[in-house]
Design a protein around this motif. Structure first.
Motif, short mmCIF file in Angstrom:
data_model
loop_
_atom_site.label_atom_id
_atom_site.label_comp_id
_atom_site.label_asym_id
_atom_site.label_seq_id
_atom_site.Cartn_x
_atom_site.Cartn_y
_atom_site.Cartn_z
N ASN A 36 -84.58 20.88 -47.59
CA ASN A 36 -85.58 21.40 -46.65
C ASN A 36 -85.24 21.11 -45.19
O ASN A 36 -86.06 21.38 -44.30
CB ASN A 36 -86.96 20.83 -47.00
CG ASN A 36 -87.44 21.35 -48.37
OD1 ASN A 36 -87.35 22.54 -48.65
ND2 ASN A 36 -87.94 20.45 -49.22
N GLY A 37 -84.05 20.56 -44.96
CA GLY A 37 -83.62 20.28 -43.60
C GLY A 37 -84.50 19.27 -42.88
O GLY A 37 -84.79 19.40 -41.69
N ILE A 38 -84.94 18.24 -43.63
CA ILE A 38 -85.81 17.21 -43.04
C ILE A 38 -84.98 15.96 -42.80
O ILE A 38 -84.26 15.49 -43.67
CB ILE A 38 -87.00 16.91 -43.99
CG1 ILE A 38 -87.91 18.13 -44.07
CG2 ILE A 38 -87.77 15.67 -43.54
CD1 ILE A 38 -88.95 18.09 -45.16
N GLU A 39 -85.12 15.43 -41.61
CA GLU A 39 -84.41 14.20 -41.20
C GLU A 39 -85.21 12.99 -41.69
O GLU A 39 -86.41 12.89 -41.40
CB GLU A 39 -84.46 14.24 -39.70
CG GLU A 39 -83.40 13.74 -38.74
CD GLU A 39 -81.94 13.66 -39.09
OE1 GLU A 39 -81.51 12.54 -39.39
OE2 GLU A 39 -81.26 14.68 -38.97
N LEU A 40 -84.57 12.09 -42.43
CA LEU A 40 -85.27 10.88 -42.87
C LEU A 40 -84.79 9.68 -42.06
O LEU A 40 -83.60 9.62 -41.70
CB LEU A 40 -84.99 10.61 -44.36
CG LEU A 40 -85.58 11.60 -45.36
CD1 LEU A 40 -85.14 11.26 -46.77
CD2 LEU A 40 -87.10 11.63 -45.26
N PRO A 41 -85.67 8.73 -41.77
CA PRO A 41 -85.23 7.56 -41.00
C PRO A 41 -84.26 6.68 -41.80
O PRO A 41 -83.43 6.00 -41.21
CB PRO A 41 -86.53 6.80 -40.70
CG PRO A 41 -87.58 7.39 -41.57
CD PRO A 41 -87.11 8.74 -42.03
N GLU A 42 -84.36 6.71 -43.14
CA GLU A 42 -83.47 5.87 -43.94
C GLU A 42 -82.23 6.66 -44.35
O GLU A 42 -82.31 7.87 -44.56
CB GLU A 42 -84.19 5.36 -45.20
CG GLU A 42 -85.43 4.54 -44.94
CD GLU A 42 -86.69 5.38 -44.78
OE1 GLU A 42 -86.67 6.56 -45.19
OE2 GLU A 42 -87.68 4.85 -44.24
N ARG A 43 -81.11 5.94 -44.51
CA ARG A 43 -79.84 6.60 -44.86
C ARG A 43 -79.44 6.35 -46.30
O ARG A 43 -78.64 7.09 -46.87
CB ARG A 43 -78.71 6.08 -43.95
CG ARG A 43 -78.90 6.41 -42.50
CD ARG A 43 -78.14 7.69 -42.08
NE ARG A 43 -78.79 8.28 -40.93
CZ ARG A 43 -79.21 9.54 -40.86
NH1 ARG A 43 -79.02 10.37 -41.86
NH2 ARG A 43 -79.81 10.00 -39.79
N THR A 44 -79.92 5.24 -46.89
CA THR A 44 -79.49 4.88 -48.25
C THR A 44 -80.71 4.55 -49.12
O THR A 44 -81.80 4.26 -48.61
CB THR A 44 -78.59 3.62 -48.24
OG1 THR A 44 -79.38 2.52 -47.74
CG2 THR A 44 -77.37 3.80 -47.36
N VAL A 45 -80.47 4.56 -50.45
CA VAL A 45 -81.53 4.19 -51.38
C VAL A 45 -82.03 2.77 -51.06
O VAL A 45 -83.23 2.50 -51.06
CB VAL A 45 -81.01 4.27 -52.84
CG1 VAL A 45 -82.00 3.64 -53.82
CG2 VAL A 45 -80.72 5.72 -53.22
N GLU A 46 -81.10 1.89 -50.74
CA GLU A 46 -81.47 0.50 -50.44
C GLU A 46 -82.39 0.43 -49.22
O GLU A 46 -83.34 -0.34 -49.19
CB GLU A 46 -80.23 -0.37 -50.17
CG GLU A 46 -79.35 -0.62 -51.38
CD GLU A 46 -78.59 0.62 -51.88
OE1 GLU A 46 -78.25 1.49 -51.03
OE2 GLU A 46 -78.37 0.73 -53.10
N GLU A 47 -82.10 1.28 -48.22
CA GLU A 47 -82.96 1.27 -47.02
C GLU A 47 -84.37 1.78 -47.36
O GLU A 47 -85.36 1.31 -46.81
CB GLU A 47 -82.35 2.14 -45.92
CG GLU A 47 -81.22 1.43 -45.17
CD GLU A 47 -80.58 2.33 -44.11
OE1 GLU A 47 -79.37 2.17 -43.90
OE2 GLU A 47 -81.28 3.19 -43.52
N VAL A 48 -84.44 2.77 -48.26
CA VAL A 48 -85.76 3.26 -48.68
C VAL A 48 -86.51 2.15 -49.40
O VAL A 48 -87.67 1.84 -49.10
CB VAL A 48 -85.64 4.51 -49.58
CG1 VAL A 48 -87.00 4.91 -50.13
CG2 VAL A 48 -85.02 5.68 -48.82
#
Ligand code: HPA
Ligand code: ZN
Length: 338
Positions: A36-48
């Motif tokens: 959906n072309g959405i930018e997330l603040p986290e880059r990795t599963v661990e960061e989430v």
């Protein structure tokens, strides 16, 4: 030797307290954001996962709702439901009655039809593939107004064949059940079954449980184990055969413990206790994991877990014929095990 965990995983059961939006695993979240072309603040599963720092219901909800913005198209909702049902089927689940929060989507501009048609397609695809059955329970968000809840109920009426019941979730603080008495009365006359969250250790938990039982007259109660504070209400719930959908691992995230003492106390007294996963992507355990965790914590036997599984079919909203078959399947499983 086989362990109680293996027994728990293979045990036929129904899951009755499951938020579809709470099954959004970080991997799928990244996939949907990419689509959906959405930018997330986290880059990795661990960061989430590092953001899953909950101390109570409110701090959980503050992470839970913003994550939903990656759900945009009907395909996204379909994929979410299908992924959950695939996982549930792998943990012995035969039938699910699962919550969805349409207002968490309509309030950010996603149409009701997009949400429900996607979920419906996920249900049909999973049933065809795994034989698992699933029904939807539409939950009203209790921190929104009663007017918005009523409007949502009206919007749901054309889809009544796809919705078995109406529930109430989100932040209980300052949002008691009586706020929605009129909405639930209307839902009842429209033919829906009723359930409401009575979350753990809320201010006024016992008063809210009393209202839910004596004023709203729900068909089931979600969480609700603070009922042990009032023995007369426990007696009433037992007399009615009222189902409790407890969620041990979830409890251990939003309070200091699983509340196993309360759960087992109610079970031993004959209350229709069931065990469920609530928001498994956030709390790290699906329903089989919850059975196993409770058994390990409270030293439950295979026969105890079988009783909980039978309760899940007894208080589920399935046909009497299917209920009898599924209860018999629990007995058969227990026999082959011992
Ligand atoms: N309680 C209230 N709201 C929720 C829950 C819950 O257990 N899970 C998801 N939304
Ligand atoms: Zn819940």
């Amino acid at each position: 030797m086989s362990t109680i965990r293996e027994f728990a995983m293979g045990l036929p059961k129904a899951e009755l307290h499951l938020h579809l939006e709470g099954t959004l695993e970080p991997e799928l979240k990244f996939e949907l954001a990419r689509r959906n072309g959405i930018e997330l603040p986290e880059r990795t599963v661990e960061e989430v996962v590092a953001t899953y720092d909950f101390t109570d219901l409110t701090s959980f909800l503050a992470v839970y709702y913003p994550a939903m913005r990656v759900l945009v198209t009907a395909d996204d909702f379909r994929d979410l439901a299908y992924a959950y049902l695939t996982k549930a089927a792998s943990q012995g689940v035969q039938h699910v009655e699962m919550f969805f929060d349409p207002q968490a989507h309509t309030s950010r501009g996603v149409p009701f039809h997009t949400v429900i048609s996607g979920y419906r397609r996920g249900i049909l695809d999973a049933r065809r593939e795994f034989g698992i059955s699933a029904e939807l329970i539409l939950c009203m968000l209790r921190d929104f107004s009663a007017e918005y809840a009523m409007a949502t109920l009206m919007e749901a009426l054309p889809y009544r064949d796809w919705i078995i019941g109406i529930g109430l979730d989100s932040d209980e603080r300052g949002n008691p059940p009586e706020k929605f008495a009129e909405v639930f009365a209307r839902a009842r006359t429209e033919g829906f079954l009723l359930t409401m969250h009575c979350d753990i250790d809320q201010v006024g938990s016992i008063d809210n449980i009393r209202t839910v039982l004596t004023q709203i007259e729900v068909d089931r109660i979600d969480h609700g184990t603070n009922i042990v504070e009032d023995p007369a209400l426990v007696d009433l719930a037992i007399e009615r055969g009222l189902g409790f959908t407890t969620c041990p691992i979830s409890n251990s995230f939003v309070t200091a413990q699983m509340k196993s003492a309360e759960i087992v106390d109610l079970l031993r007294r004959g209350a229709k206790i069931t065990v469920n996963s609530d928001d498994p992507a956030y709390f790290g355990g699906y329903v089989g994991d919850n059975y196993a965790a409770l058994a390990e914590q409270a030293d439950l036997t295979p026969a105890d877990l079988a009783q909980i599984a039978k309760n899940s079919f007894e208080v589920s909203w399935i046909s009497e014929r299917r209920r009898a078959d599924l209860i018999a399947s629990v007995d058969a499983y227990l026999t082959t095990w011992s």
